[in-house]
Design a protein around this motif. Sequence first.
Motif, PDB file in Angstrom:
ATOM      1  N   ASP A   1       0.872  -1.390   0.133  1.00 16.01           N
ATOM      2  CA  ASP A   1      -0.150  -0.044   0.128  1.00 16.01           C
ATOM      3  C   ASP A   1       1.142   1.220  -0.018  1.00 16.01           C
ATOM      4  OD1 ASP A   1      -0.213   1.294   3.256  1.00 16.01           O
ATOM      5  OD2 ASP A   1       0.342  -1.087   2.896  1.00 16.01           O
ATOM      6  N   LEU A   2       0.321   2.208  -0.699  1.00 12.73           N
ATOM      7  CA  LEU A   2       1.256   3.244  -0.624  1.00 12.73           C
ATOM      8  C   LEU A   2       1.761   4.468   0.517  1.00 12.73           C
ATOM      9  CD1 LEU A   2       2.626   5.118  -3.277  1.00 12.73           C
ATOM     10  CD2 LEU A   2       0.724   6.595  -3.196  1.00 12.73           C
ATOM     11  N   PRO A   3       0.667   4.384   1.359  1.00 15.10           N
ATOM     12  CA  PRO A   3       1.265   5.014   2.579  1.00 15.10           C
ATOM     13  C   PRO A   3       2.239   4.296   3.278  1.00 15.10           C
ATOM     14  CG  PRO A   3      -1.367   4.847   2.350  1.00 15.10           C
ATOM     15  CD  PRO A   3      -0.652   4.066   1.278  1.00 15.10           C
ATOM     16  N   SER A   4       2.308   2.970   3.136  1.00 12.40           N
ATOM     17  CA  SER A   4       3.117   2.263   3.739  1.00 12.40           C
ATOM     18  C   SER A   4       4.782   2.582   3.086  1.00 12.40           C
ATOM     19  CB  SER A   4       3.301   0.830   4.116  1.00 12.40           C
ATOM     20  OG  SER A   4       1.993   0.641   4.846  1.00 12.40           O
ATOM     21  N   VAL A   5       4.768   2.488   1.789  1.00 18.13           N
ATOM     22  CA  VAL A   5       5.805   2.864   1.028  1.00 18.13           C
ATOM     23  C   VAL A   5       6.292   4.145   1.406  1.00 18.13           C
ATOM     24  CG1 VAL A   5       6.719   2.867  -1.434  1.00 18.13           C
ATOM     25  CG2 VAL A   5       4.912   1.215  -0.855  1.00 18.13           C
ATOM     26  N   ILE A   6       5.469   5.206   1.398  1.00 14.65           N
ATOM     27  CA  ILE A   6       5.728   6.543   1.621  1.00 14.65           C
ATOM     28  C   ILE A   6       6.491   6.739   2.872  1.00 14.65           C
ATOM     29  CG2 ILE A   6       5.051   9.054   2.094  1.00 14.65           C
ATOM     30  CD1 ILE A   6       2.742   8.590   0.005  1.00 14.65           C
ATOM     31  N   THR A   7       5.979   5.978   3.892  1.00 11.17           N
ATOM     32  CA  THR A   7       6.675   5.726   5.193  1.00 11.17           C
ATOM     33  C   THR A   7       8.040   5.261   5.088  1.00 11.17           C
ATOM     34  OG1 THR A   7       4.468   5.626   6.493  1.00 11.17           O
ATOM     35  CG2 THR A   7       6.418   5.002   7.619  1.00 11.17           C
ATOM     36  N   SER A   8       7.976   4.207   4.165  1.00 13.16           N
ATOM     37  CA  SER A   8       9.555   3.382   4.034  1.00 13.16           C
ATOM     38  C   SER A   8      10.376   4.842   3.465  1.00 13.16           C
ATOM     39  CB  SER A   8       9.257   2.276   3.248  1.00 13.16           C
ATOM     40  OG  SER A   8       9.253   2.712   2.081  1.00 13.16           O
TER      41      SER A   8
ATOM     42  N   VAL B   1      14.289  -9.662  -6.456  1.00 11.06           N
ATOM     43  CA  VAL B   1      12.851  -8.667  -6.638  1.00 11.06           C
ATOM     44  C   VAL B   1      12.831  -8.072  -7.829  1.00 11.06           C
ATOM     45  CG1 VAL B   1      11.384  -7.096  -5.411  1.00 11.06           C
ATOM     46  CG2 VAL B   1      13.053  -8.113  -4.153  1.00 11.06           C
ATOM     47  N   ASN B   2      11.763  -8.044  -8.457  1.00 14.77           N
ATOM     48  CA  ASN B   2      11.416  -7.177  -9.653  1.00 14.77           C
ATOM     49  C   ASN B   2      11.745  -5.772  -9.670  1.00 14.77           C
ATOM     50  OD1 ASN B   2       9.940  -5.447 -11.470  1.00 14.77           O
ATOM     51  ND2 ASN B   2       9.127  -7.489 -12.474  1.00 14.77           N
ATOM     52  N   GLY B   3      12.827  -5.393  -9.984  1.00 15.85           N
ATOM     53  CA  GLY B   3      13.342  -3.828  -9.902  1.00 15.85           C
ATOM     54  C   GLY B   3      12.472  -2.847 -10.563  1.00 15.85           C
ATOM     55  N   GLU B   4      11.748  -3.349 -11.587  1.00 14.59           N
ATOM     56  CA  GLU B   4      10.887  -2.375 -12.297  1.00 14.59           C
ATOM     57  C   GLU B   4       9.981  -2.076 -11.546  1.00 14.59           C
ATOM     58  OE1 GLU B   4       7.525  -2.499 -15.889  1.00 14.59           O
ATOM     59  OE2 GLU B   4       9.499  -4.032 -16.038  1.00 14.59           O
ATOM     60  N   ALA B   5       9.032  -3.017 -10.649  1.00 13.64           N
ATOM     61  CA  ALA B   5       8.042  -2.406  -9.837  1.00 13.64           C
ATOM     62  C   ALA B   5       8.671  -1.465  -8.739  1.00 13.64           C
ATOM     63  CB  ALA B   5       7.374  -3.682  -9.234  1.00 13.64           C
ATOM     64  N   VAL B   6       9.855  -2.122  -8.119  1.00 11.59           N
ATOM     65  CA  VAL B   6      10.347  -1.347  -6.913  1.00 11.59           C
ATOM     66  C   VAL B   6      10.521   0.088  -7.383  1.00 11.59           C
ATOM     67  CG1 VAL B   6      12.394  -1.201  -5.537  1.00 11.59           C
ATOM     68  CG2 VAL B   6      11.463  -3.530  -5.847  1.00 11.59           C
ATOM     69  N   THR B   7      11.084   0.268  -8.620  1.00 16.75           N
ATOM     70  CA  THR B   7      11.345   1.478  -9.109  1.00 16.75           C
ATOM     71  C   THR B   7      10.300   2.350  -9.276  1.00 16.75           C
ATOM     72  OG1 THR B   7      13.551   0.855 -10.287  1.00 16.75           O
ATOM     73  CG2 THR B   7      12.343   2.954 -10.858  1.00 16.75           C
ATOM     74  N   GLU B   8       9.096   1.744  -9.672  1.00 18.37           N
ATOM     75  CA  GLU B   8       7.941   2.398  -9.991  1.00 18.37           C
ATOM     76  C   GLU B   8       7.419   3.127  -8.430  1.00 18.37           C
ATOM     77  OE1 GLU B   8       4.927  -0.080 -11.705  1.00 18.37           O
ATOM     78  OE2 GLU B   8       6.110  -0.430 -13.416  1.00 18.37           O
ATOM     79  N   ILE B   9       7.207   2.040  -7.734  1.00 23.87           N
ATOM     80  CA  ILE B   9       6.282   2.472  -6.483  1.00 23.87           C
ATOM     81  C   ILE B   9       7.122   3.420  -5.623  1.00 23.87           C
ATOM     82  CG2 ILE B   9       7.047   0.338  -5.319  1.00 23.87           C
ATOM     83  CD1 ILE B   9       4.097   0.511  -4.056  1.00 23.87           C
TER      84      ILE B   9
ATOM     85  N   GLN C   1      16.531   4.256  -1.144  1.00 26.14           N
ATOM     86  CA  GLN C   1      15.089   4.433  -1.401  1.00 26.14           C
ATOM     87  C   GLN C   1      14.803   2.748  -1.577  1.00 26.14           C
ATOM     88  OE1 GLN C   1      15.315   7.572  -4.441  1.00 26.14           O
ATOM     89  NE2 GLN C   1      13.331   7.479  -4.075  1.00 26.14           N
ATOM     90  N   ASP C   2      15.467   2.088  -2.666  1.00 27.25           N
ATOM     91  CA  ASP C   2      15.400   0.618  -2.746  1.00 27.25           C
ATOM     92  C   ASP C   2      15.357  -0.181  -1.437  1.00 27.25           C
ATOM     93  OD1 ASP C   2      14.977   1.065  -5.496  1.00 27.25           O
ATOM     94  OD2 ASP C   2      17.207   1.242  -5.566  1.00 27.25           O
ATOM     95  N   ALA C   3      16.633   0.168  -0.807  1.00 20.33           N
ATOM     96  CA  ALA C   3      16.780  -0.466   0.444  1.00 20.33           C
ATOM     97  C   ALA C   3      15.546  -0.585   1.563  1.00 20.33           C
ATOM     98  CB  ALA C   3      17.963  -0.312   1.059  1.00 20.33           C
ATOM     99  N   ALA C   4      15.138   0.810   1.530  1.00 22.86           N
ATOM    100  CA  ALA C   4      14.026   0.831   2.614  1.00 22.86           C
ATOM    101  C   ALA C   4      12.719   0.167   2.070  1.00 22.86           C
ATOM    102  CB  ALA C   4      13.654   2.427   2.683  1.00 22.86           C
ATOM    103  N   LEU C   5      12.298   0.357   0.906  1.00 24.20           N
ATOM    104  CA  LEU C   5      11.349  -0.442   0.064  1.00 24.20           C
ATOM    105  C   LEU C   5      11.421  -1.930   0.339  1.00 24.20           C
ATOM    106  CD1 LEU C   5       8.993   0.389  -2.542  1.00 24.20           C
ATOM    107  CD2 LEU C   5       9.748  -2.221  -2.546  1.00 24.20           C
ATOM    108  N   VAL C   6      12.722  -2.565   0.203  1.00 23.36           N
ATOM    109  CA  VAL C   6      12.983  -4.064   0.333  1.00 23.36           C
ATOM    110  C   VAL C   6      12.734  -4.366   1.478  1.00 23.36           C
ATOM    111  CG1 VAL C   6      14.645  -5.816   0.111  1.00 23.36           C
ATOM    112  CG2 VAL C   6      14.206  -4.217  -1.942  1.00 23.36           C
ATOM    113  N   ASP C   7      12.978  -3.587   2.713  1.00 21.89           N
ATOM    114  CA  ASP C   7      13.001  -3.844   4.021  1.00 21.89           C
ATOM    115  C   ASP C   7      11.452  -4.070   4.382  1.00 21.89           C
ATOM    116  OD1 ASP C   7      15.378  -3.647   4.838  1.00 21.89           O
ATOM    117  OD2 ASP C   7      15.390  -1.707   5.451  1.00 21.89           O
ATOM    118  N   LEU C   8      10.715  -3.116   3.906  1.00 18.66           N
ATOM    119  CA  LEU C   8       9.276  -3.499   3.935  1.00 18.66           C
ATOM    120  C   LEU C   8       8.654  -4.600   3.292  1.00 18.66           C
ATOM    121  CD1 LEU C   8       6.346  -2.082   4.795  1.00 18.66           C
ATOM    122  CD2 LEU C   8       6.630  -0.759   2.510  1.00 18.66           C
ATOM    123  N   LEU C   9       9.195  -4.835   1.973  1.00 22.70           N
ATOM    124  CA  LEU C   9       8.620  -6.069   1.169  1.00 22.70           C
ATOM    125  C   LEU C   9       8.895  -7.331   1.915  1.00 22.70           C
ATOM    126  CD1 LEU C   9       7.331  -6.750  -1.635  1.00 22.70           C
ATOM    127  CD2 LEU C   9       9.642  -6.533  -2.294  1.00 22.70           C
ATOM    128  N   LEU C  10      10.034  -7.380   2.256  1.00 23.54           N
ATOM    129  CA  LEU C  10      10.434  -8.817   3.040  1.00 23.54           C
ATOM    130  C   LEU C  10       9.793  -8.961   4.329  1.00 23.54           C
ATOM    131  CD1 LEU C  10      14.398  -8.880   2.701  1.00 23.54           C
ATOM    132  CD2 LEU C  10      12.395  -9.806   1.283  1.00 23.54           C
TER     133      LEU C  10
END
Length: 332
Positions: A25-32, A111-119, A309-318
Motif C-alpha cells: 500500500d502506498l502509505p506504507s511505502v511513503i513511510t518507508s 525482486v522485480n526492480g521495475e516494480a520497485v522503481t515505480e512504487i 530508497q530501494d533498500a527501505a522498500l525492500v525492508d518493508l517488502l520482506l
Amino acid sequence: MSPLTEDPVETSLLVLSGDEVRRLDLPSVITSQRTAFLGLSSGEALLGPRVLLAGPEDSMVFSYAARTRVDSTPVAKFGCVAPANARRGTPVVSAVVLALDPVNGRPAAVVNGEAVTEIRTVATSMLAADALTAAADRITVIGSGTQGRLHARVAAERFPSADLRICSPLDRTLPAFVDELSATGATITAAESVQEAVGGADLVFTCTTARQPILYWPWVSPGATLICIGGFAPDRSEVDVDTVARSRVVVDDLATAQTQAGPIVAALAAGRLTSSQLTGLGDVLATGRSPRTEAEDVVLFNSVGLGIQDAALVDLLLERSHEEGWGSPVRL
C-alpha cells in the motif's frame, strides 16, 4: 573431489514478482521512503556510490548498493533506462534487485526492480510534495509514460479536489487515459503544450527522460513546487538553468546530485548555483523547515533515484512477505 563441489551449501532464494511488489500500500511505502531520507540526514543509512554507464539508443545502465542501517538488509540494484523502449511497447526502466541476508551475507531474495522503481519513485514524489508544497489546487504532470501515468493516478487520489493536467503532445493514447481517469471522478484534462500545462500550476511533476529542457522559468507560477524525476543523469535536464538558479533547490542526496543530477550539474557548471544552495530532502523532513522563505518562492526538488530508497522498500517488502507468505523460494 574439487573444493567447489565438496560440502556444498544450498541457498534458498525468495523470488518476488512485480505483482507482489505492487501489493504494497502506498502509505506504507511513503513511510518507508521517509525512513530512508531521515536515515540519510542522520548518517544512519549507508549509501554506496551510484554508477552510470551509457549505452546504445540513448540508454543508461545504473547500479548501486545501500542498506538503511548497518544491521539491516543490504540491497543492490542493477538496471537500465532505455527511452527507445517506449516505441517498442516495452518498459523504459528495467531492473533487478538483490537482497542479502544481513547476518551471513548470502543471497536472500531477488525482486522485480521495475516494480520497485515505480512504487518508490512515486512515493518519494508524494513525500516531497507533502513536505514542500504550499498549495495543490492545480497540478500538472509532464510525461505520460509509466511514471507520468502513475504520478497522475496517485495525484488524483491524494488531491481529489485539484484541477489536474497532463501533457505529452506526441502520445496519441493520452485522450483515452484522460477519459479513463476522468471516469474515476478526477478532474483531468490533456494540455497541448508544456507551457500551457505549467501556467498557473501550484505543483508540477516532470516525468520524462529529456536531454534538453522542456520547462522554462517564464512559464512557472510564483510559489509553485516543481518535482523533477527525469534529471537522473548528467546529460538529462528537464528544466532550464534559469529555473534551477531562481528556485529553492532540494535534492535527494547532496553528493550524488552535484555529479549526476542533470539540471543541478548544468547550473553548477554555469556558475548559477553553488553547493551551499542545495538542501537535502532528509534535512527538510528532519527539521520540518521549508526551504521556501517567501510565499512567492519556487521550490524545485530534483531526484535521481537512490539505492537507499530501494533498500527501505525492500525492508518493508520482506517484512510483508514474511507476514503474508509472498514470494516463491528457489534453490541456488
